[in-house]
Structure formats: structure tokens, C-alpha cells
Design a protein around this motif. Structure first.
Motif, PDB file in Angstrom:
ATOM      1  N   ASP A 127       0.817  -1.210   0.000  1.00 18.36           N
ATOM      2  CA  ASP A 127       0.000   0.000   0.000  1.00 18.36           C
ATOM      3  C   ASP A 127       0.856   1.267   0.000  1.00 18.36           C
ATOM      4  OD1 ASP A 127      -2.307  -1.542   0.132  1.00 18.36           O
ATOM      5  OD2 ASP A 127      -2.327  -1.562   2.325  1.00 18.36           O
ATOM      6  N   CYS A 128       2.181   1.096   0.087  1.00 18.83           N
ATOM      7  CA  CYS A 128       3.072   2.250   0.209  1.00 18.83           C
ATOM      8  C   CYS A 128       3.852   2.488  -1.096  1.00 18.83           C
ATOM      9  CB  CYS A 128       4.053   2.042   1.360  1.00 18.83           C
ATOM     10  SG  CYS A 128       3.236   1.858   2.970  1.00 18.83           S
ATOM     11  N   GLU A 129       4.413   3.677  -1.191  1.00 17.71           N
ATOM     12  CA  GLU A 129       5.178   4.048  -2.385  1.00 17.71           C
ATOM     13  C   GLU A 129       6.551   4.574  -1.954  1.00 17.71           C
ATOM     14  OE1 GLU A 129       4.995   7.286  -6.074  1.00 17.71           O
ATOM     15  OE2 GLU A 129       3.198   6.878  -4.860  1.00 17.71           O
ATOM     16  N   SER A 130       7.609   3.997  -2.497  1.00 15.22           N
ATOM     17  CA  SER A 130       8.966   4.454  -2.186  1.00 15.22           C
ATOM     18  C   SER A 130       9.270   5.741  -2.961  1.00 15.22           C
ATOM     19  CB  SER A 130       9.988   3.386  -2.541  1.00 15.22           C
ATOM     20  OG  SER A 130       9.764   2.223  -1.775  1.00 15.22           O
ATOM     21  N   HIS A 131      10.122   6.582  -2.366  1.00 16.59           N
ATOM     22  CA  HIS A 131      10.439   7.870  -2.999  1.00 16.59           C
ATOM     23  C   HIS A 131      11.839   8.296  -2.573  1.00 16.59           C
ATOM     24  CE1 HIS A 131       9.718  11.858  -4.698  1.00 16.59           C
ATOM     25  NE2 HIS A 131      10.185  12.392  -3.565  1.00 16.59           N
ATOM     26  N   SER A 132      12.632   8.847  -3.523  1.00 16.68           N
ATOM     27  CA  SER A 132      13.978   9.366  -3.225  1.00 16.68           C
ATOM     28  C   SER A 132      14.019  10.859  -3.524  1.00 16.68           C
ATOM     29  CB  SER A 132      15.032   8.651  -4.066  1.00 16.68           C
ATOM     30  OG  SER A 132      15.098   7.288  -3.720  1.00 16.68           O
ATOM     31  N   GLN A 133      14.688  11.589  -2.637  1.00 16.39           N
ATOM     32  CA  GLN A 133      14.784  13.041  -2.813  1.00 16.39           C
ATOM     33  C   GLN A 133      16.061  13.539  -2.146  1.00 16.39           C
ATOM     34  OE1 GLN A 133      11.162  15.292  -2.068  1.00 16.39           O
ATOM     35  NE2 GLN A 133      12.369  16.934  -1.116  1.00 16.39           N
ATOM     36  N   ASP A 134      16.861  14.263  -2.907  1.00 15.61           N
ATOM     37  CA  ASP A 134      18.119  14.821  -2.386  1.00 15.61           C
ATOM     38  C   ASP A 134      19.006  13.735  -1.781  1.00 15.61           C
ATOM     39  OD1 ASP A 134      17.229  17.357  -3.112  1.00 15.61           O
ATOM     40  OD2 ASP A 134      16.291  17.687  -1.141  1.00 15.61           O
ATOM     41  N   GLY A 135      19.013  12.572  -2.418  1.00 16.22           N
ATOM     42  CA  GLY A 135      19.872  11.489  -1.974  1.00 16.22           C
ATOM     43  C   GLY A 135      19.372  10.770  -0.735  1.00 16.22           C
ATOM     44  N   LYS A 136      18.161  11.067  -0.320  1.00 13.25           N
ATOM     45  CA  LYS A 136      17.587  10.420   0.853  1.00 13.25           C
ATOM     46  C   LYS A 136      16.358   9.602   0.436  1.00 13.25           C
ATOM     47  CE  LYS A 136      19.112  13.982   4.098  1.00 13.25           C
ATOM     48  NZ  LYS A 136      18.689  14.975   5.122  1.00 13.25           N
TER      49      LYS A 136
END
Length: 425
Positions: A127-136
Motif C-alpha cells: 500500500d506504500c510508495e517508495s520515494h527518493s529526494q536529495d539522496g535520501k
């Protein structure tokens, strides 16, 4: 061995046949466990009778843990984060984390893993979605999860100090699992009873040998040996005894000193060749005989010093019915277990009985079948002979007809006792 002393019999006359309910009451009143105790490894305890109460020494599970693969977070951050959490740590089963969950952070967690300090809710990974932002790395959690979702609390299954099992219970597979979950590796159980199995009759032959006109193969031995397999006993076969008074008496006398229970078939009536009854009267005490039931009228219950004697009729159907109704609960109590009552279900009859003798409880062989409306009905095996093993083989259970019923019509309520309720699969 210890136990109540069995009392003298007051049912000595053929005309005074004991009713079924009175026979059960007599057995319950006069019996108690005679089995000693022993400690066995848990893997050897299946189907044994427990001799101690089992209490949980700690919570099961021991700590809060995840019920799913997903992401653990603090519910108080749910609204503030808008479902957008920074991934702080990874927690697998068997590797508890001591790192407290930071505000607005989540932990990748797997089924069975201990919840990290501070976390109280888990979202399922699908039910969740992975996400990357600014190397995190971040995870987006959907809205609508309640506090504690997908989280198994410490002690949720069993709380510390809670009684799980009581002495006298038969240890089923699920009971062994419950004991194992507490960390207990051994259990105290009652020792198995030693039971002597005796067949009687000049006409009996064991399978595998020749047979002549007038002979029959000893089916009762194999029937009863298998039925005893549902109980915590060790069986010893004493063979087939000839219809000779001296041999019957000497064999039973010797067995009484070696066994907890003697289980015989045949020789239970008053005929000239019925030497089992005479041997019991000569060696010990007869506490029950001549029951107002069909089949199984000459069922015997007695004692020879500390040995309990159970004499079953010679006809296979009567032998099985008497074993299930009387011998099985007797052996269970002696072995430290409960007085085993059969399961009973009230269902409509799918048969007619024009006339039944009053003052006698009857047990028909029968089976359940669904009618056109999907309602289960009891069907009676077409023939009533006590020597017809076919009826036992085709039946799913017994149909119990009380003493006061004198006829049955289709649709009348009858009581069905499934064989599965006797431990017969």
C-alpha cells in the motif's frame, strides 16, 4: 497405583438391567486416575494426558512486533507528515533495533520483527510508495490507518501468568504449539496404562491361518486394538482363549497382576461356555452387568484387586458400541483424563421405525446426508444385526434412541453421535 476402591455391585439380577444413564453415573462415581506421572520431552508428548497445569512464564509474543512486511511509524506523526516519512532504519525478524524512531521517520520492517522504540503502527508494503529526494529515501504511506494497525502487541496471544492448559487435558498438536511458544521444553504427563487385550471362543481364528466351517476370524482384536490407539495406552495381546474355564481363569488371574486394565470380548453372558463372567466372579468383583441397551446388553465392568476389568460382548457391533460408550471413557479417567462424553447433534430422521421396545436405549448405525434443502438428516443402516461389520464400515456414527421412544417417523428429531467425536477419523 492409587485410586478409589471400587464398591461392591448391587446390580446382580438379570431382570434388573441397568439403564444407560445409570451405567454412566456408576462409572463416573467409582473411577479415578490410577496413572503415575512422568516428565517427557515436548516432542514425545503428543496425544498424552497432561499431569500439570501450564502457565505462561512470560508474554507471548514477548514484545510488540509487526504482523506484515511494511513500514513502521509513530501515529502521532501521521497527520503532520502527511503520510510522507523519511526512512531511518531497517528492522528484520530476529534483529531487534535499539534505535528510537525519530519524529516524522519510518522504519522498513518485516513480519515478526520487533517494533523499534517509539513506533506503534505499520503500513503494508503493497500500500506504500517508495520515494527518493536529495539522496535520501522516503516512503509515502496512504491515509486512513488507525493507531496500532498491523501491529501485534506483547502478550496479545498469551499474557504472562495466564494459564494455558490444565492437568487432565489430552495434548493435541495445537496444544504442543502453545506450550512450545512459552519456551517450555518438557511437560509432566501421566504414564500410559498397560492394557491386556483378550479374545475368547473356540470358534475364533486369527487372520492369516486356515478356517473351517463353524470358525470365524477374530475381527474384534483388530477393531479394539485400533480403537485403543485413540487413548494413552500400551496394548499387549494375550491371544485367543479357548472356551475352557480353567484356562480363562488362570489367564485372567495372571493378567490382573501385570496390567492396569483387562479388556476382553466374548464370554460375557450366562451360557455354559461363557467362562469370562465366571472368572471375574471367582477372582474379583463385578460392578456392572446386563445393561438395558441394544446392542451390548452383557457389557461387564469389574475389578480384580487393583486391575480394572472390562468385558465386552463378542459381536463386533456390540463390542464397538460398548467400547465407545463405556470402555473408552473408563480408560480415559484411569489414565488421568476426563470422562469422555460423545458429541451429539439433534437432526431429523430420514427413516421410520414402526415399533421399538420400551425401557431400552438403542444405538443404530447411521450416517448424515443433506436433503434437497441442504438440511442434514440421519439415515439408518438398513440391517440391525450385531455381527454385521458392514454397518460399522458404512456408518458415520451412531443414532441414539432413548428408552421412552417406541416408534420413529421421518422428520422426528433424533440424536446423532458422529464417530469423529470418538476420535475415529
Amino acid at each position: 497405583m492409587t485410586g478409589k476402591q471400587l464398591l461392591d455391585d448391587c446390580f446382580l439380577h438379570d431382570k434388573d438391567r441397568l439403564r444407560h444413564r445409570d451405567a454412566l453415573a456408576l462409572l463416573k462415581e467409582r473411577l479415578s486416575s490410577i496413572a503415575e506421572k512422568e516428565t517427557v520431552a515436548l516432542e514425545e508428548a503428543g496425544e498424552r494426558i497432561l499431569a500439570e497445569d501450564i502457565t505462561a512464564p512470560r508474554n507471548v509474543p514477548l514484545a510488540d512486533n509487526s504482523a506484515v512486511d511494511g513500514y513502521a511509524f509513530r501515529q502521532e506523526d501521521y497527520d503532520d507528515a502527511g503520510g510522507f516519512f523519511r526512512l531511518q532504519q531497517r528492522v528484520a525478524a530476529g534483529h531487534a533495533s535499539g534505535l528510537e524512531l525519530a519524529p516524522l521517520a519510518a522504519a522498513r520492517i518485516f513480519t515478526g520483527a520487533v517494533m523499534p522504540p517509539g513506533a506503534d503502527t505499520v503500513a503494508m508494503q503493497e500500500d506504500c510508495e517508495s520515494h527518493s529526494q536529495d539522496g535520501k529515501d522516503f516512503v509515502i504511506v496512504p491515509q486512513g490507518l488507525k493507531k496500532g494497525a498491523n501491529c501485534r502487541k506483547a502478550g496479545e496471544d498469551v499474557a504472562e501468568g495466564e494459564k494455558i492448559l490444565e492437568a487432565g487435558q489430552r495434548l493435541r498438536p495445537q496444544d504442543l504449539a502453545a506450550v512450545a511458544s512459552t519456551g517450555k521444553g518438557t511437560v509432566e504427563v501421566f504414564r500410559k496404562l498397560k492394557v491386556a487385550l483378550v479374545s475368547t471362543g473356540d470358534e475364533l481364528r486369527r487372520p492369516g491361518g486356515p478356517i473351517d466351517v463353524g470358525d470365524v476370524y477374530d475381527s474384534n482384536h483388530f477393531l479394539l486394538r485400533a480403537l485403543c490407539g485413540t487413548l494413552p495406552v500400551d496394548i499387549e495381546d494375550l491371544g485367543v482363549l479357548k472356551d475352557e474355564a480353567a484356562q480363562v481363569e488362570s489367564t485372567i488371574k495372571a493378567a490382573a497382576g501385570r496390567f492396569d486394565v483387562i479388556l476382553t470380548t466374548g464370554g460375557a453372558s450366562r451360557g455354559e461356555e461363557d467362562h469370562v463372567l465366571q472368572a471375574l466372579d471367582a477372582l474379583g468383583k463385578r460392578h456392572m452387568w446386563q445393561l438395558a441397551i441394544k446392542p451390548g446388553r452383557p457389557m461387564m465392568f469389574g475389578s480384580i484387586e487393583k486391575c480394572v476389568f472390562l468385558g465386552l460382548p463378542g459381536n463386533p457391533v456390540a463390542a464397538m458400541v460398548c467400547f465407545l460408550l463405556y470402555a473408552r471413557p473408563v480408560i480415559s479417567v484411569l489414565a488421568g483424563g476426563p470422562f469422555l462424553e460423545p458429541q451429539r447433534f439433534d437432526v431429523p430422521a430420514a427413516f421410520d421405525v414402526e415399533k421399538k421396545k420400551p425401557d431400552r436405549r438403542e444405538f443404530y448405525r447411521g450416517f448424515l446426508r443433506a436433503d434437497d434443502a441442504g438440511r442434514m438428516n440421519a439415515h439408518k443402516f438398513m440391517r440391525d444385526g450385531s455381527g454385521l461389520i458392514t454397518g460399522l464400515r458404512e456408518a458415520d456414527g451412531l443414532i441414539e434412541i432413548p428408552e421412552d421412544v417406541t416408534s420413529i417417523r421421518k422428520g422426528d428429531p433424533v440424536r446423532f453421535l458422529p464417530f469423529s467425536g470418538f476420535g475415529i477419523r
